[in-house]
Motif scaffolding. Structure first.
Motif, PDB file in Angstrom:
ATOM      1  N   LEU A   1      -6.748   7.392  -2.069  1.00  0.00           N
ATOM      2  CA  LEU A   1      -7.973   6.967  -2.284  1.00  0.00           C
ATOM      3  C   LEU A   1      -7.868   5.522  -3.008  1.00  0.00           C
ATOM      4  N   LEU A   2      -6.611   5.419  -3.981  1.00  0.00           N
ATOM      5  CA  LEU A   2      -6.168   4.393  -4.717  1.00  0.00           C
ATOM      6  C   LEU A   2      -5.534   3.321  -3.689  1.00  0.00           C
TER       7      LEU A   2
ATOM      8  N   SER B   1      -6.349   3.121  -0.445  1.00  0.00           N
ATOM      9  CA  SER B   1      -7.745   2.703   0.356  1.00  0.00           C
ATOM     10  C   SER B   1      -8.448   1.684  -0.600  1.00  0.00           C
ATOM     11  N   ILE B   2      -8.568   1.815  -1.648  1.00  0.00           N
ATOM     12  CA  ILE B   2      -9.401   0.821  -2.498  1.00  0.00           C
ATOM     13  C   ILE B   2      -8.575  -0.508  -2.692  1.00  0.00           C
ATOM     14  N   GLU B   3      -7.374  -0.392  -2.849  1.00  0.00           N
ATOM     15  CA  GLU B   3      -6.451  -1.524  -2.847  1.00  0.00           C
ATOM     16  C   GLU B   3      -6.742  -2.296  -1.402  1.00  0.00           C
ATOM     17  N   HIS B   4      -6.646  -1.575  -0.498  1.00  0.00           N
ATOM     18  CA  HIS B   4      -6.480  -2.246   0.967  1.00  0.00           C
ATOM     19  C   HIS B   4      -7.831  -2.833   0.949  1.00  0.00           C
ATOM     20  N   ALA B   5      -8.925  -2.250   0.492  1.00  0.00           N
ATOM     21  CA  ALA B   5     -10.357  -2.829   0.763  1.00  0.00           C
ATOM     22  C   ALA B   5     -10.524  -4.019  -0.095  1.00  0.00           C
ATOM     23  N   LEU B   6      -9.860  -4.113  -1.185  1.00  0.00           N
ATOM     24  CA  LEU B   6     -10.042  -5.199  -2.279  1.00  0.00           C
ATOM     25  C   LEU B   6      -9.180  -6.373  -1.605  1.00  0.00           C
ATOM     26  N   TYR B   7      -7.975  -6.119  -1.491  1.00  0.00           N
ATOM     27  CA  TYR B   7      -7.220  -7.387  -0.775  1.00  0.00           C
ATOM     28  C   TYR B   7      -7.636  -7.859   0.590  1.00  0.00           C
TER      29      TYR B   7
ATOM     30  N   PHE C   1       0.887  -1.387  -0.071  1.00  0.00           N
ATOM     31  CA  PHE C   1       0.043  -0.142   0.244  1.00  0.00           C
ATOM     32  C   PHE C   1       0.959   1.283   0.147  1.00  0.00           C
ATOM     33  N   ALA C   2       1.811   1.375   0.632  1.00  0.00           N
ATOM     34  CA  ALA C   2       2.776   2.220   0.693  1.00  0.00           C
ATOM     35  C   ALA C   2       3.501   2.630  -0.691  1.00  0.00           C
ATOM     36  N   TYR C   3       3.865   1.454  -1.313  1.00  0.00           N
ATOM     37  CA  TYR C   3       4.376   1.606  -2.878  1.00  0.00           C
ATOM     38  C   TYR C   3       3.476   2.165  -3.783  1.00  0.00           C
ATOM     39  N   THR C   4       1.924   1.865  -3.478  1.00  0.00           N
ATOM     40  CA  THR C   4       0.952   2.145  -4.369  1.00  0.00           C
ATOM     41  C   THR C   4       0.897   3.829  -4.001  1.00  0.00           C
ATOM     42  N   TYR C   5       0.724   4.123  -2.963  1.00  0.00           N
ATOM     43  CA  TYR C   5       0.608   5.672  -2.516  1.00  0.00           C
ATOM     44  C   TYR C   5       1.886   6.179  -2.993  1.00  0.00           C
ATOM     45  N   HIS C   6       3.035   5.677  -3.007  1.00  0.00           N
ATOM     46  CA  HIS C   6       4.253   6.629  -3.382  1.00  0.00           C
ATOM     47  C   HIS C   6       4.314   6.780  -4.762  1.00  0.00           C
ATOM     48  N   ARG C   7       3.785   5.512  -5.498  1.00  0.00           N
ATOM     49  CA  ARG C   7       3.859   5.738  -6.946  1.00  0.00           C
ATOM     50  C   ARG C   7       2.709   6.831  -7.813  1.00  0.00           C
ATOM     51  N   HIS C   8       1.229   6.601  -7.163  1.00  0.00           N
ATOM     52  CA  HIS C   8       0.467   7.436  -7.632  1.00  0.00           C
ATOM     53  C   HIS C   8      -0.137   8.554  -6.789  1.00  0.00           C
ATOM     54  N   ARG C   9       0.618   8.799  -5.597  1.00  0.00           N
ATOM     55  CA  ARG C   9       0.473  10.010  -4.880  1.00  0.00           C
ATOM     56  C   ARG C   9      -1.331  10.223  -4.429  1.00  0.00           C
ATOM     57  N   SER C  10      -1.714   8.861  -4.281  1.00  0.00           N
ATOM     58  CA  SER C  10      -3.409   8.784  -4.191  1.00  0.00           C
ATOM     59  C   SER C  10      -3.783   7.940  -3.114  1.00  0.00           C
TER      60      SER C  10
END
Length: 52
Positions: A24-25, A27-33, A13-22
């Motif tokens: 929301l994204l 959080s959605i990834e966290h919910a799906l996983y 999740f940190a990588y996703t946030y760092h890459r996209h600066r989102s």
């Protein structure tokens, strides 16, 4: 076991946030996983560990 899963998930999740600066994204990834983990039957690692 739950600490290991949590650590790996946190890195993802940190990588996703760092890459996209989102947030929301991430959080959605966290919910799906999270839904996926409980659906395949690994949720008891997290659910029972919270009660200890």
């Amino acid at each position: 076991m739950s600490v290991t899963f949590t650590f790996v998930g946190g890195i993802m999740f940190a990588y996703t946030y760092h890459r996209h600066r989102s947030l929301l994204l991430a959080s959605i990834e966290h919910a799906l996983y999270g839904c996926f983990v409980f659906t395949i039957g690994l949720g008891w690692f997290f659910y029972h560990a919270a009660g200890r």
